[in-house]
Design an enzyme around this catalytic site. Structure first.
Site, short mmCIF file in Angstrom:
data_model
loop_
_atom_site.label_atom_id
_atom_site.label_comp_id
_atom_site.label_asym_id
_atom_site.label_seq_id
_atom_site.Cartn_x
_atom_site.Cartn_y
_atom_site.Cartn_z
N HIS A 21 -2.35 1.13 6.94
CA HIS A 21 -2.78 0.98 5.55
C HIS A 21 -3.09 2.36 4.97
O HIS A 21 -3.61 3.24 5.66
CB HIS A 21 -4.02 0.08 5.45
CG HIS A 21 -4.37 -0.29 4.05
ND1 HIS A 21 -3.54 -1.04 3.24
CD2 HIS A 21 -5.46 0.00 3.30
CE1 HIS A 21 -4.12 -1.21 2.07
NE2 HIS A 21 -5.28 -0.57 2.07
N HIS A 68 -6.03 1.33 -3.77
CA HIS A 68 -4.99 0.92 -2.83
C HIS A 68 -4.48 -0.47 -3.20
O HIS A 68 -5.06 -1.15 -4.04
CB HIS A 68 -5.55 0.92 -1.40
CG HIS A 68 -6.71 0.00 -1.21
ND1 HIS A 68 -6.70 -1.04 -0.32
CD2 HIS A 68 -7.95 -0.03 -1.79
CE1 HIS A 68 -7.87 -1.67 -0.35
NE2 HIS A 68 -8.64 -1.08 -1.24
N CYS A 81 0.81 -1.22 0.00
CA CYS A 81 0.00 0.00 0.00
C CYS A 81 0.84 1.27 0.00
O CYS A 81 0.61 2.18 -0.81
CB CYS A 81 -0.99 -0.01 1.16
SG CYS A 81 -0.26 0.02 2.81
#
Length: 159
Positions: A113, A125, A62
């Protein structure tokens, strides 16, 4: 591949986020070009596989995805999501614009994240869990991400 086929494929990938482009024009002067370029480039990477620690077309995690999109545009951007969370300026929830970074607590610790906001409550993502892995588009309203949302950050334009 013929040019018409490439354009058709691009429009199919882009179609789900077209309504979000109206929010790009709400950005400050100089930010709209950055936002539009970021959205277009990030969507073009949809389908790249997930690879922990990766930040290239063979695979990315990510924060590597965000770093790959932004590193030429924002040279001081850190590589790790927790450090990216401290970079730029905070955005009030509900005022996210395309190109903003959105952060989540998915590991039980802060900012584990990160993704790039596209508009219309969607973000792109590098996902690592379940049967949806790699660069994907998700909704901030899905229960998983809604419950883990930490907030958004707006990165400064280069220069």
């Amino acid at each position: 591949m013929r040019a018409a086929a490439r354009i058709s494929i691009f429009l199919v990938l882009l179609f789900p986020i077209i309504p979000s482009f109206q929010a790009v024009w709400a950005a400050e002067p100089g930010e709209e070009e950055l936002s539009l370029a970021v959205v277009l480039e990030s969507v073009s990477l949809k389908g790249i596989p997930y690879l922990w620690g990766g930040a290239n077309l063979k695979g990315m995690d990510c924060s590597g995805f965000v770093y790959m999109i932004y590193s030429d545009r924002v040279p001081d951007l850190p590589r790790r999501s927790i450090d990216q969370y401290r970079f730029g300026s905070a955005v009030t929830t509900g005022e996210e614009l395309p190109g903003d970074l959105v952060f989540f607590n998915t590991e039980g610790w802060t900012a584990s994240h990160v993704g790039i906001y596209l508009g219309d409550r969607r973000f792109i993502h590098a996902a690592s869990g379940g049967n949806r892995q790699g660069i994907i588009i998700s909704s901030l309203d899905s229960p998983y991400y809604r419950d883990r949302y930490l907030g958004a950050r707006r990165l400064p334009p280069a220069g």
